[in-house]
Design an enzyme around this catalytic site. Structure first.
Site, PDB file in Angstrom:
ATOM      1  N   SER A 121      28.510   9.691  50.515  1.00 25.22           N
ATOM      2  CA  SER A 121      28.161   8.655  51.490  1.00 25.22           C
ATOM      3  C   SER A 121      29.420   7.990  52.046  1.00 25.22           C
ATOM      4  O   SER A 121      30.495   8.040  51.443  1.00 25.22           O
ATOM      5  CB  SER A 121      27.276   7.593  50.831  1.00 25.22           C
ATOM      6  OG  SER A 121      28.033   6.812  49.918  1.00 25.22           O
ATOM      7  N   ASP A 164      48.942  28.567  20.152  1.00 25.66           N
ATOM      8  CA  ASP A 164      50.389  28.418  20.310  1.00 25.66           C
ATOM      9  C   ASP A 164      51.079  28.033  19.007  1.00 25.66           C
ATOM     10  O   ASP A 164      52.155  28.542  18.685  1.00 25.66           O
ATOM     11  CB  ASP A 164      50.704  27.333  21.356  1.00 25.66           C
ATOM     12  CG  ASP A 164      50.418  27.775  22.774  1.00 25.66           C
ATOM     13  OD1 ASP A 164      50.469  28.991  23.042  1.00 25.66           O
ATOM     14  OD2 ASP A 164      50.131  26.901  23.616  1.00 25.66           O
ATOM     15  N   HIS A 185      50.100  32.423  27.932  1.00 24.93           N
ATOM     16  CA  HIS A 185      50.748  31.134  28.163  1.00 24.93           C
ATOM     17  C   HIS A 185      52.208  31.308  27.752  1.00 24.93           C
ATOM     18  O   HIS A 185      52.496  31.961  26.753  1.00 24.93           O
ATOM     19  CB  HIS A 185      50.068  30.047  27.330  1.00 24.93           C
ATOM     20  CG  HIS A 185      50.626  28.667  27.495  1.00 24.93           C
ATOM     21  ND1 HIS A 185      51.163  28.209  28.677  1.00 24.93           N
ATOM     22  CD2 HIS A 185      50.730  27.634  26.618  1.00 24.93           C
ATOM     23  CE1 HIS A 185      51.560  26.950  28.522  1.00 24.93           C
ATOM     24  NE2 HIS A 185      51.316  26.586  27.278  1.00 24.93           N
ATOM     25  N   GLN A 202      39.976  32.849  24.541  1.00 23.66           N
ATOM     26  CA  GLN A 202      40.640  33.843  25.393  1.00 23.66           C
ATOM     27  C   GLN A 202      40.552  35.239  24.788  1.00 23.66           C
ATOM     28  O   GLN A 202      40.342  36.224  25.503  1.00 23.66           O
ATOM     29  CB  GLN A 202      42.100  33.461  25.614  1.00 23.66           C
ATOM     30  CG  GLN A 202      42.318  32.278  26.540  1.00 23.66           C
ATOM     31  CD  GLN A 202      42.011  32.586  28.000  1.00 23.66           C
ATOM     32  OE1 GLN A 202      41.931  33.732  28.414  1.00 23.66           O
ATOM     33  NE2 GLN A 202      41.836  31.535  28.789  1.00 23.66           N
ATOM     34  N   GLU A 249      28.268  12.454  36.258  1.00 26.61           N
ATOM     35  CA  GLU A 249      28.402  12.776  37.674  1.00 26.61           C
ATOM     36  C   GLU A 249      29.779  13.318  38.042  1.00 26.61           C
ATOM     37  O   GLU A 249      29.979  13.742  39.190  1.00 26.61           O
ATOM     38  CB  GLU A 249      28.063  11.544  38.519  1.00 26.61           C
ATOM     39  CG  GLU A 249      26.587  11.165  38.426  1.00 26.61           C
ATOM     40  CD  GLU A 249      26.162  10.139  39.475  1.00 26.61           C
ATOM     41  OE1 GLU A 249      26.769  10.136  40.566  1.00 26.61           O
ATOM     42  OE2 GLU A 249      25.243   9.361  39.195  1.00 26.61           O
ATOM     43  N   TYR A 271      40.713  36.312  18.278  1.00 31.21           N
ATOM     44  CA  TYR A 271      39.394  36.540  18.868  1.00 31.21           C
ATOM     45  C   TYR A 271      38.676  35.205  19.066  1.00 31.21           C
ATOM     46  O   TYR A 271      37.537  35.012  18.672  1.00 31.21           O
ATOM     47  CB  TYR A 271      38.558  37.488  18.001  1.00 31.21           C
ATOM     48  CG  TYR A 271      37.407  38.129  18.748  1.00 31.21           C
ATOM     49  CD1 TYR A 271      37.626  39.175  19.626  1.00 31.21           C
ATOM     50  CD2 TYR A 271      36.100  37.667  18.580  1.00 31.21           C
ATOM     51  CE1 TYR A 271      36.577  39.758  20.325  1.00 31.21           C
ATOM     52  CE2 TYR A 271      35.039  38.238  19.267  1.00 31.21           C
ATOM     53  CZ  TYR A 271      35.289  39.279  20.134  1.00 31.21           C
ATOM     54  OH  TYR A 271      34.241  39.853  20.827  1.00 31.21           O
ATOM     55  N   GLY A 272      39.402  34.285  19.699  1.00 29.97           N
ATOM     56  CA  GLY A 272      38.807  33.003  20.054  1.00 29.97           C
ATOM     57  C   GLY A 272      38.342  33.019  21.498  1.00 29.97           C
ATOM     58  O   GLY A 272      37.897  34.056  22.006  1.00 29.97           O
TER      59      GLY A 272
END
Length: 338
Positions: free
Chosen positions: A251, A82, A107, A27, A230, A24-25
């Site tokens: 730019s 994992d 995974h 994911q 940024e 229950y983390g």
């Protein structure tokens, strides 16, 4: 490549099937809550008394230790880290899983590298959201979704793909797209992306650029804004419309610097190192290294994590983020819940 959407999935393929979400983390909480909101019967399997147990209980789920959850489940979704998964599976789940059950993964690491070898009568599938769990939950809650990968490893019941599609749809993947792949392809490309771009490459680029400016006498605050803050602005543009859209938005000066200086940073030597990293992944060398690291209680992992936490960019970042309280509003990560 096959791509599916909600119209291609049938949630009735989950009807009458109790789903045990193991872990229950990040994911685990996302899958469990999205599944429940889609009408599925969900229970949680976690270590008794731990933080996951308390958070799952607070969210209103029936909570059991993994062995008890496995006994009750028709579908078992493995969402523990994992490095712990194989031991938990062998000790608690394999002796209890019912014949013909469906065993899911987000995974492919443990299946692809042979750490978990389910018996032949178990259906084995993968549903891998292409985003962290907190994003999987937040996008679902907004009526959207995160794209998912699906794959089938074993299919004795001859309907495992249908179950995988239904599961992916139930967590929101069918709203964005469900892409069919294989355990091998998902595992190797996922590890490569994490190491070379998304985590390893990006964080190394940010901290090295920050250090370069600070060592040249510029203020850490300016270095933080230019080299870390940024990044999100640029990534959002790329995420929305690709690299060309980002270049259209910036730019001409920035674009010329991008086109002429970028290749001086990512050189042929860099690409050769990328190929070495990919070879380590494909050969299983990275998997063996990580497995041995975990068996030794993660000395390198812990030392490097601590070093990263102590980097000056973290101190100046905390100070500057405190000046921008809007960053914490609607945040993706709430550690009190998952």
């Amino acid at each position: 490549m096959n791509i599916y959407y909600d119209r291609d999935a049938n949630l009735q393929d989950l009807a009458g099937k109790r789903i045990a979400v193991m872990g229950y983390g990040s994911q685990g909480h996302a899958h469990a809550n999205n599944l429940r909101d889609s009408g599925a019967d969900v229970i949680i399997g976690v270590k008794k008394g731990g933080p996951g147990w308390m958070k799952a209980e607070a969210a209103g789920f029936p909570v059991f230790v993994p062995s008890e959850a496995a006994e009750q489940a028709h579908v078992i979704m493995m969402l523990v880290p994992d490095e712990y998964m194989a031991d938990i599976y062998k000790a608690e789940i394999a002796p209890r899983v019912r014949s013909g059950a469906y065993l899911g993964f987000a995974h492919g690491f443990n299946i692809h590298f042979g750490q978990i070898i389910p018996s032949a009568e178990i259906n084995v599938f993968m549903v891998a959201p292409k985003g962290p769990g907190h994003l999987v939950r937040s996008e679902y809650s907004k009526g959207s979704g995160v794209p998912c990968l699906i794959a089938v490893h074993q299919d004795p019941s001859a309907d495992t793909k249908k179950v995988a599609l239904a599961y992916a749809s139930a967590i929101g993947g069918g709203r964005a797209g469900i892409i069919e792949t294989s355990f091998r392809e998902e595992t190797e490309t996922d590890l490569f992306g994490e190491q070379v771009v998304l985590c390893g490459g990006l964080t190394a680029l940010i901290t090295t650029a920050f250090d370069t400016l600070v060592e040249a006498g510029y203020s850490p605050e300016m270095a933080y804004f230019e080299c870390l803050h940024e990044v999100k602005l640029i990534v959002d543009l790329i995420y929305e419309g690709g690299i060309s859209t980002m270049r259209y938005s910036i730019s001409n000066t920035a674009q010329y610097g991008d086109l002429t200086r970028g290749p001086r940073i990512i050189t042929g030597e860099t690409k050769n190192e990328m190929k070495k990293i990919l070879d380590e992944i494909q050969s299983g060398a990275f998997a063996r290294e990580w497995i041995l690291e975990c068996r030794a209680n993660k000395p390198v992992f812990n030392a490097l994590t601590k070093r990263g936490e102590q980097h000056p960019i973290e101190e100046v970042g905390a100070k500057l983020r405190a000046m921008m309280p809007w960053l914490s509003k609607g945040k993706l990560v709430d550690k009190s819940k998952a």
